[in-house]
Design an enzyme around this catalytic site. Structure first.
Site, mmCIF file in Angstrom:
data_model
loop_
_atom_site.group_PDB
_atom_site.id
_atom_site.type_symbol
_atom_site.label_atom_id
_atom_site.label_comp_id
_atom_site.label_asym_id
_atom_site.label_seq_id
_atom_site.Cartn_x
_atom_site.Cartn_y
_atom_site.Cartn_z
ATOM 1 N N ASP A 135 -2.327 -52.181 1.367
ATOM 2 C CA ASP A 135 -0.900 -52.022 1.105
ATOM 3 C C ASP A 135 -0.151 -52.336 2.412
ATOM 4 O O ASP A 135 -0.756 -52.552 3.467
ATOM 5 C CB ASP A 135 -0.583 -50.617 0.567
ATOM 6 C CG ASP A 135 0.702 -50.605 -0.258
ATOM 7 O OD1 ASP A 135 1.523 -51.531 -0.099
ATOM 8 O OD2 ASP A 135 0.905 -49.666 -1.049
HETATM 9 C C1 BGC Z 1 3.985 -50.572 -2.084
HETATM 10 C C2 BGC Z 1 3.200 -51.540 -2.930
HETATM 11 C C3 BGC Z 1 3.873 -52.874 -2.940
HETATM 12 C C4 BGC Z 1 4.000 -53.364 -1.515
HETATM 13 C C5 BGC Z 1 4.609 -54.741 -1.381
HETATM 14 C C6 BGC Z 1 4.328 -51.139 -0.720
HETATM 15 O O1 BGC Z 1 5.257 -50.355 -0.047
HETATM 16 O O2 BGC Z 1 3.251 -49.374 -1.942
HETATM 17 O O3 BGC Z 1 3.052 -51.012 -4.215
HETATM 18 O O4 BGC Z 1 3.170 -53.784 -3.727
HETATM 19 O O5 BGC Z 1 4.814 -52.459 -0.796
HETATM 20 O O6 BGC Z 1 5.962 -54.722 -1.586
#
Ligand code: BGC
Length: 737
Positions: free
Chosen positions: A266
């Site tokens: 993530d």
């Molecule tokens: C989130 C993810 C997301 C990623 C990209 C993160 O803050 O937890 O679910 O896909 O950002 O935007």
């Protein structure tokens, strides 16, 4: 066994993609390999040069198609090896045409609707050059304080598995290289939904047995549906943050499940391993993440900074790197990007076209859940109605009805409830409108008088209340989950007029509605319904369709009951309705044991306000004659459980018929009920149907104390009904042979 190497990959599987990936890998420098493992945010400084130099494998958050084509051109024509880019984006519940939030879609209990929504989203996103979405989010969510419950498919492993798999199919289509297919990402592996106190990013402590029985099944189902990628969770799982969690990524995902795609961290999660206190330096964080098997790093640039030296020192082997890079390249071949990296939006259906809007409307229609309908207040009849008062901050707000995770949706496409009511009313009845409050959080009462006046003058007050989009979603958690601001006071003011009240709630989570429920006549829970929320809700209010959504998550009476979910364990002291006492009924100086000794709250009892699976219709469905095809079956066999469903009311409607099972005795204790099947059935008034479910004994398996997946012989109960509280049951036995 280490991560499956592409060199050891199954030659039957995508042989040509595998072969091409391998050939390419053989030509790559270490720096180019590490480049493939790095995902960079669109618009970052130096991005073009980095792509030319092969330092980027994927870009996220770039949605300008010309810029994406330019990035692909740089990658294809100006980088040494011409490797196209993965273009990732959070396309969570639609791209431009916005569908209900995932939790709302889950309330449809309709895999076909969910699949179609993902397919529309994929088509629209791909027309902008996006080839990878960070969805579905399939974290089991049992805490409505957690803002990300909005993105989830609710509390139940079976429902999340079926609908998550449907989303994967919708996004990815039959083949990844077809038009309208983009790669999906099962996230967040694993256990994110169990963050303590429903606080985002917080710690999770989940016993392995529960992890396997509750949190992992949707991920396994996504994998079985062919999901191309996984994303690791931000959270700390039992002391090991997921971005460095070898048990999850290697043992479970690669060794036990044989996953052949790739894992992305993530956002900044590898860097955050050090913030967690799991590693002391960025370098150590990279070592832990690569050891765990995080193939691609999202956002933070640590792989590029530290992997070369770690490889040089022999801390990370080049073979390890090759495996990870091959996982990434394989997907690029599967997507057909080497042959067709550019996007011509002119080759795609128009964005937000009539079919897409219709699909979004159907999804919203099936997602709304009727929670209360006293005296058949609903449906409204436009023939007999003289006037309606439309009140509330969410009646005419095209932005707020879209919900969280709407990076690309635009409120100008939204059809609001007020617009839809005007369209329906025409000259037939009068529509009076007063917002009452500036926003859902507003604490002023200066708009109340106007709202009260129009309510007094109208036959019915339709109140559009709930939460604005910003109150749910990532990092948007609440400790109280009631109607925010002065909304309850607004209800009080309108209730004082004596005009019947219908409340439509738009929200990203279950709200605690106990205190307002008695003040209103009907409640329709619409979640954040998306672009077509207005026409869908108004069709339901006026009976063009009967509501058929069912809750994908239990609604607590009070926050203090959380977590409250239907598939709980029995405990040694289960409560019963006769054995509990309310706090207001306790005698003065009552003896310590006078209240019984069972598991209930003095101020909330032991039941939710609305159970999982609950939802009313305008008709009455009756269930009877539950039966099993055999009283006793052998391990490996299938049993049929069936029941008669009658539409005993006077309108045609759909019902979600639900099958629950209890395994009475287990090597580890088993939940009191587990959803094992569901079907949507449409019946005309007076019509009846025998609804049956086939249940294989494998579907009754669980992980035991030794973490072995088994179905144990013994006695089982089975229920069929319209929600998890159903009492229509039968039993059967499974024997060894
Ligand atoms: C989130 C993810 C997301 C990623 C990209 C993160 O803050 O937890 O679910 O896909 O950002 O935007």
């Amino acid at each position: 066994m280490s991560q499956q190497s592409c060199l050891a990959g199954n030659p039957e599987d995508n042989r040509s993609d595998e072969g091409r990936a391998r050939d390419l890998l053989a030509q790559m420098t270490l720096q180019e390999k590490i480049g493939q493992m790095s995902q960079v945010n669109g618009g970052s400084a130096d991005l073009h040069q980095a792509v030319r130099e092969g330092r980027v494998g994927s870009v996220l958050n770039e949605v300008n198609v010309e810029e994406i084509n330019e990035l692909q051109r740089l990658a294809m024509l100006e980088s040494r090896l011409g490797i196209p880019l993965l273009i990732g984006r959070d396309v969570i519940h639609g791209f431009k045409t916005i569908f209900p939030i995932p939790l709302g879609q889950a309330a449809s209990w309709d895999p076909a609707i969910v699949e179609r929504g993902a397919a529309v989203a994929a088509m629209e996103a791909e027309s902008a050059g996006i080839n990878w979405t960070f969805a579905p989010m399939i974290d089991i969510a049992r805490d409505p304080r957690w803002g990300r419950i909005a993105e989830s498919l609710g509390e139940d492993p079976h429902l999340s598995s079926v609908l998550g798999a449907a989303m994967v199919r919708g996004f990815q289509g039959e083949r990844l290289d077809q038009q309208g297919s983009i790669a999906a990402c099962a996230k967040h592996f694993a256990g994110y939904g169990a963050v303590e106190s429903g606080l985002d990013y917080n710690t999770t402590n989940i016993p392995e047995n529960e992890l396997r029985n509750v949190y992992m099944p949707p991920f396994k189902a996504a994998l079985d549906a062919g999901v191309a990628t996984f994303m690791s969770s931000f959270s700390d799982l039992n002391g090991v943050p997921c971005a460095g969690n070898e048990f999850l990524m290697k043992q479970v995902l690669r060794q036990e499940w044989d996953f052949n795609g790739f894992v992305v961290s993530d956002w900044d999660a590898i860097k955050e391993l050090t913030v967690h206190g799991f590693t002391a330096t960025d370098r150590e964080a990279v070592l832990e993440a690569t050891d765990a098997g995080i193939d691609m790093e999202m956002a933070s640039p640590l792989y590029g900074q530290h992997l070369p030296a770690l490889v040089e020192e022999g801390k990370v082997s080049e073979q390890q790197i090759d495996t990870m890079v091959c996982n990434i390249l394989r997907l690029k071949f599967q997507l057909g990007l080497f042959d067709n990296p550019y996007t011509n939006p002119g080759h795609y259906p128009r964005l937000v076209n009539a079919q897409h809007l219709q699909a979004a409307k159907e999804a919203a229609l099936r997602s709304c859940v009727l929670l209360k309908n006293d005296h058949q207040t609903l449906p409204l009849s436009k023939q007999t109605l003289g006037s309606v008062a439309v009140i509330g901050p969410l009646a005419d707000d095209g932005y707020e009805q879209l919900g969280t995770w709407v990076f690309d949706g635009e409120s100008q496409h939204s059809h609001t409830c007020l617009q839809a009511i005007h369209a329906l009313a025409g000259e037939e009845f009068e529509v009076r409108w007063s917002q009452g409050m500036a926003s859902s959080r507003c604490r002023k009462q200066d708009g109340f008088d106007d709202a009260v006046q129009i309510a007094r003058d109208s036959d019915v007050a339709l109140m559009f209340l709930g939460e604005e989009s910003i109150l749910s979603g990532e990092a948007h958690c609440r400790a109280e989950i009631d109607l925010p601001g002065n909304q309850e006071q607004l209800i009080d003011a309108i209730a004082a007029t004596g005009t019947p009240i219908v409340v439509v709630v738009m929200a990203g989570r279950p709200l605690t509605l106990q205190s307002v429920l008695d003040k209103v006549d009907a409640v329709l829970y619409a979640w954040h319904p998306g672009t077509m929320g207005g026409p869908a809700i108004v069709d339901l209010l006026f009976g063009v369709e009967a509501p058929s959504g069912k809750l994908p998550v239990s609604f607590p009476r009070l926050v203090g009951q959380i977590p409250i979910y239907y598939s709980k364990k029995n405990t040694g002291r289960p409560p019963s309705h006769d054995s509990i006492t309310h706090i207001d009924e306790i005698d003065g100086k009552a003896a310590q044991t006078s209240l019984g000794m069972s598991a209930f709250h003095l101020d909330a009892g032991f039941t939710p306000l609305f159970p999982f699976g609950y939802g009313l219709s305008y008709t009455r469905f009756e269930y009877s004659d539950i039966a099993v095809s055999a009283d006793r079956i052998t391990l490996g066999d299938t049993i049929e459980v069936s029941s008669t469903l009658v539409n005993a009311g006077d309108c045609a409607a759909e019902e979600v018929v639900q099958l629950y099972v209890r395994d009475l005795v287990g090597n580890v204790t088993r939940p009191v009920k587990e959803l094992k099947g569901f079907q949507r059935v449409r019946l005309e008034p007076g019509q009846s149907q025998r609804v049956s479910f086939n249940l294989h004994t494998d579907e009754l398996s669980f992980y035991n104390r030794k973490m072995i997946q088994v179905t144990e012989p013994g006695m089982f109960h089975a229920w069929i009904g319209g929600n998890s509280d159903t009492e229509l049951w039968t039993g059967f036995e499974i024997v060894d042979s």
